[in-house]
Design a protein around this motif. Structure first.
Motif, mmCIF file in Angstrom:
data_model
loop_
_atom_site.group_PDB
_atom_site.id
_atom_site.type_symbol
_atom_site.label_atom_id
_atom_site.label_comp_id
_atom_site.label_asym_id
_atom_site.label_seq_id
_atom_site.Cartn_x
_atom_site.Cartn_y
_atom_site.Cartn_z
ATOM 1 N N GLU A 11 -5.680 -69.202 -15.644
ATOM 2 C CA GLU A 11 -4.646 -69.814 -14.810
ATOM 3 C C GLU A 11 -4.170 -68.868 -13.714
ATOM 4 O O GLU A 11 -3.653 -69.300 -12.700
ATOM 5 N N SER A 12 -4.356 -67.563 -13.920
ATOM 6 C CA SER A 12 -3.907 -66.580 -12.929
ATOM 7 C C SER A 12 -4.906 -66.400 -11.786
ATOM 8 O O SER A 12 -4.647 -65.664 -10.842
ATOM 9 N N GLY A 13 -6.080 -67.059 -11.873
ATOM 10 C CA GLY A 13 -7.048 -66.982 -10.792
ATOM 11 C C GLY A 13 -8.184 -66.016 -11.024
ATOM 12 O O GLY A 13 -8.948 -65.727 -10.112
ATOM 13 N N PHE A 14 -8.337 -65.531 -12.242
ATOM 14 C CA PHE A 14 -9.469 -64.665 -12.562
ATOM 15 C C PHE A 14 -10.626 -65.550 -12.999
ATOM 16 O O PHE A 14 -10.469 -66.396 -13.870
ATOM 17 N N ALA A 15 -11.792 -65.369 -12.361
ATOM 18 C CA ALA A 15 -12.959 -66.182 -12.693
ATOM 19 C C ALA A 15 -14.081 -65.265 -13.171
ATOM 20 O O ALA A 15 -14.289 -64.177 -12.622
ATOM 21 N N PHE A 16 -14.792 -65.710 -14.189
ATOM 22 C CA PHE A 16 -15.888 -64.929 -14.771
ATOM 23 C C PHE A 16 -17.089 -65.834 -14.969
ATOM 24 O O PHE A 16 -16.985 -66.896 -15.581
ATOM 25 N N GLY A 21 -22.328 -62.212 -15.406
ATOM 26 C CA GLY A 21 -21.382 -61.113 -15.607
ATOM 27 C C GLY A 21 -20.510 -60.853 -14.395
ATOM 28 O O GLY A 21 -19.669 -59.955 -14.413
ATOM 29 N N ASP A 22 -20.683 -61.642 -13.339
ATOM 30 C CA ASP A 22 -19.870 -61.473 -12.135
ATOM 31 C C ASP A 22 -18.448 -61.955 -12.385
ATOM 32 O O ASP A 22 -18.223 -62.942 -13.096
ATOM 33 N N SER A 23 -17.486 -61.251 -11.791
ATOM 34 C CA SER A 23 -16.098 -61.691 -11.887
ATOM 35 C C SER A 23 -15.511 -61.773 -10.483
ATOM 36 O O SER A 23 -15.957 -61.079 -9.565
ATOM 37 N N PHE A 24 -14.522 -62.637 -10.333
ATOM 38 C CA PHE A 24 -13.914 -62.913 -9.044
ATOM 39 C C PHE A 24 -12.417 -63.073 -9.232
ATOM 40 O O PHE A 24 -11.972 -63.595 -10.257
ATOM 41 N N LEU A 25 -11.661 -62.650 -8.238
ATOM 42 C CA LEU A 25 -10.233 -62.898 -8.227
ATOM 43 C C LEU A 25 -9.960 -63.928 -7.144
ATOM 44 O O LEU A 25 -10.249 -63.697 -5.969
ATOM 45 N N PHE A 32 -6.341 -73.507 -6.454
ATOM 46 C CA PHE A 32 -5.970 -74.918 -6.273
ATOM 47 C C PHE A 32 -7.219 -75.784 -6.155
ATOM 48 O O PHE A 32 -7.342 -76.820 -6.826
ATOM 49 N N ILE A 33 -8.171 -75.362 -5.329
ATOM 50 C CA ILE A 33 -9.402 -76.133 -5.138
ATOM 51 C C ILE A 33 -10.183 -76.224 -6.443
ATOM 52 O O ILE A 33 -10.655 -77.303 -6.820
ATOM 53 N N ILE A 34 -10.307 -75.108 -7.147
ATOM 54 C CA ILE A 34 -11.011 -75.098 -8.438
ATOM 55 C C ILE A 34 -10.363 -76.080 -9.406
ATOM 56 O O ILE A 34 -11.057 -76.837 -10.103
ATOM 57 N N SER A 35 -9.041 -76.097 -9.448
ATOM 58 C CA SER A 35 -8.357 -77.016 -10.377
ATOM 59 C C SER A 35 -8.659 -78.467 -10.026
ATOM 60 O O SER A 35 -8.801 -79.312 -10.916
ATOM 61 N N LYS A 36 -8.779 -78.764 -8.741
ATOM 62 C CA LYS A 36 -9.087 -80.132 -8.313
ATOM 63 C C LYS A 36 -10.537 -80.503 -8.639
ATOM 64 O O LYS A 36 -10.826 -81.633 -9.023
ATOM 65 N N ILE A 37 -11.446 -79.533 -8.494
ATOM 66 C CA ILE A 37 -12.837 -79.780 -8.871
ATOM 67 C C ILE A 37 -12.920 -80.057 -10.371
ATOM 68 O O ILE A 37 -13.604 -80.984 -10.805
#
Length: 80
Positions: A11-16, A21-25, A32-37
């Protein structure tokens, strides 16, 4: 439009990406866009939601959405 099944997002925006093994902030807009997808909204519905949520012009919202979706595709995080 569907997210890669190996993508975990907090929920804080950390993506793995569990497959690479890639991670993204993610920033607020990306989160917001990810939540809509994840809610199975169409591209047009996401665009409308961006315009309302962030009070931006349709042109700005569309550009930002296209740019972000292209980034997701580049990292193999989006299945069309």
């Amino acid at each position: 439009m569907k997210l890669n099944k190996n993508l975990a997002i907090s929920e804080s925006g950390f993506a793995f990406n569990g497959s690479t093994g890639d991670s993204f902030l993610l920033n607020e807009t990306a989160t917001f866009i990810i939540s809509k997808i994840k809610s199975n909204l169409s591209r047009e519905e996401i665009l409308d939601a961006l315009i309302k949520e962030f009070d931006v012009s349709p042109i700005t919202a569309e550009k930002d959405l296209i740019d972000f979706l292209n980034q997701l595709r580049t990292f193999d995080l989006l299945e069309d």
